[in-house]
Design a protein around this motif. Structure first.
Motif, short mmCIF file in Angstrom:
data_model
loop_
_atom_site.label_atom_id
_atom_site.label_comp_id
_atom_site.label_asym_id
_atom_site.label_seq_id
_atom_site.Cartn_x
_atom_site.Cartn_y
_atom_site.Cartn_z
N MET A 107 -6.25 24.69 11.78
CA MET A 107 -5.76 25.73 10.89
C MET A 107 -6.80 26.00 9.81
N SER A 108 -6.66 27.13 9.16
CA SER A 108 -7.59 27.49 8.09
C SER A 108 -7.22 26.75 6.81
N VAL A 109 -8.15 26.69 5.88
CA VAL A 109 -7.88 26.07 4.59
C VAL A 109 -6.76 26.83 3.88
N THR A 110 -6.82 28.14 3.95
CA THR A 110 -5.78 28.97 3.33
C THR A 110 -4.40 28.65 3.90
N GLU A 111 -4.31 28.56 5.21
CA GLU A 111 -3.03 28.25 5.85
C GLU A 111 -2.54 26.87 5.45
N TYR A 112 -3.42 25.91 5.40
CA TYR A 112 -3.06 24.54 5.01
C TYR A 112 -2.48 24.51 3.60
N ILE A 113 -3.18 25.13 2.65
CA ILE A 113 -2.72 25.14 1.26
C ILE A 113 -1.41 25.91 1.14
N ARG A 114 -1.32 27.04 1.85
CA ARG A 114 -0.10 27.85 1.81
C ARG A 114 1.10 27.05 2.32
N LEU A 115 0.92 26.30 3.40
CA LEU A 115 2.01 25.48 3.95
C LEU A 115 2.42 24.36 3.00
N LEU A 116 1.45 23.73 2.34
CA LEU A 116 1.77 22.69 1.37
C LEU A 116 2.61 23.26 0.23
N VAL A 117 2.21 24.41 -0.29
CA VAL A 117 2.94 25.04 -1.39
C VAL A 117 4.32 25.46 -0.93
N GLN A 118 4.40 26.08 0.25
CA GLN A 118 5.70 26.52 0.76
C GLN A 118 6.67 25.35 0.93
N GLU A 119 6.18 24.23 1.39
CA GLU A 119 7.04 23.06 1.59
C GLU A 119 7.60 22.58 0.25
N VAL A 146 8.00 24.37 -2.49
CA VAL A 146 8.93 25.39 -2.98
C VAL A 146 10.24 25.30 -2.21
N ARG A 147 10.16 25.16 -0.89
CA ARG A 147 11.35 25.09 -0.05
C ARG A 147 12.22 23.88 -0.40
N SER A 148 11.58 22.73 -0.57
CA SER A 148 12.33 21.50 -0.82
C SER A 148 12.76 21.36 -2.28
N GLY A 149 12.12 22.10 -3.17
CA GLY A 149 12.45 21.99 -4.59
C GLY A 149 11.88 20.76 -5.25
N SER A 150 11.01 20.06 -4.53
CA SER A 150 10.36 18.88 -5.11
C SER A 150 8.95 18.79 -4.53
N SER A 151 8.19 17.86 -5.06
CA SER A 151 6.81 17.71 -4.62
C SER A 151 6.53 16.26 -4.29
N LYS A 152 6.02 16.01 -3.11
CA LYS A 152 5.65 14.65 -2.73
C LYS A 152 4.56 14.11 -3.65
N LEU A 153 3.64 14.98 -4.04
CA LEU A 153 2.57 14.58 -4.95
C LEU A 153 3.14 14.18 -6.30
N LYS A 154 4.08 14.95 -6.80
CA LYS A 154 4.71 14.63 -8.08
C LYS A 154 5.41 13.29 -8.01
N GLU A 155 6.16 13.05 -6.93
CA GLU A 155 6.84 11.77 -6.76
C GLU A 155 5.85 10.63 -6.70
N LYS A 156 4.77 10.83 -5.98
CA LYS A 156 3.76 9.79 -5.83
C LYS A 156 3.09 9.48 -7.16
N MET A 157 2.81 10.54 -7.93
CA MET A 157 2.13 10.35 -9.21
C MET A 157 3.03 9.70 -10.25
N SER A 158 4.30 10.09 -10.26
CA SER A 158 5.16 9.58 -11.32
C SER A 158 5.63 8.16 -11.04
N GLY A 159 6.06 7.88 -9.81
CA GLY A 159 6.53 6.55 -9.47
C GLY A 159 7.82 6.17 -10.17
N PHE A 160 8.51 7.13 -10.77
CA PHE A 160 9.74 6.85 -11.49
C PHE A 160 10.95 7.20 -10.63
N SER A 161 12.02 6.45 -10.82
CA SER A 161 13.28 6.74 -10.15
C SER A 161 13.89 8.01 -10.75
#
Length: 135
Positions: A39-51, A53-68
């Motif tokens: 896939m293209s870089v654009t498609e990769y980044i777009r899919l990450l952002v869409q996921e 937005v769709r889920s209403g949360s961010s795996k990166l945010k969860e990983k960075m915060s480490g808080f319950s």
């Protein structure tokens, strides 16, 4: 209107653009990763952002915060901005002793001169946390 102008007008009317700045060498690593996934870089980044937005949360945010979720609610109540949460190792409060925040290794608070923030009032937590930065 010639074809190039038409394509540019269509792109500007239908898409948002943003610039991504990466440290030297990261661009090639990102291209290689995307190439492996066919896939293209654009498609990769777009899919990450869409996921996110769709889920209403961010795996990166969860990983960075480490808080319950409960910890997140407390930090929300204390009105600690997201950008400071990644610096916090742990925290607690008590009616008699006030508010304590211990910063992760590599961070320091200018007001306290250490990795420990101790204040009596919640409003002081919000003020003092803004003076925290990498050592």
């Amino acid at each position: 209107m010639n074809r190039t102008n038409y394509k540019n007008h269509h792109r500007d009317s239908n898409y948002d653009r943003l610039e991504l700045v990466l440290p030297k060498g990261q661009k090639e690593l990102l291209k290689e990763l995307c190439s492996q996934m066919e896939m293209s870089v654009t498609e990769y980044i777009r899919l990450l952002v869409q996921e996110d937005v769709r889920s209403g949360s961010s795996k990166l945010k969860e990983k960075m915060s480490g808080f319950s979720e409960e910890d997140q609610r407390i930090l929300d109540k204390w009105q600690i901005a997201e950008k400071y949460r990644c610096m916090i190792k742990d925290f607690h409060c008590s009616k008699t002793d006030g508010y304590f925040i211990r910063l992760k290794k590599g961070y320091i608070n200018d007001v306290t001169g250490s990795r420990i923030i101790h204040v009596d009032k919640m409003q002081d937590v919000r003020k003092i946390i803004t003076k925290t930065h990498k050592e």
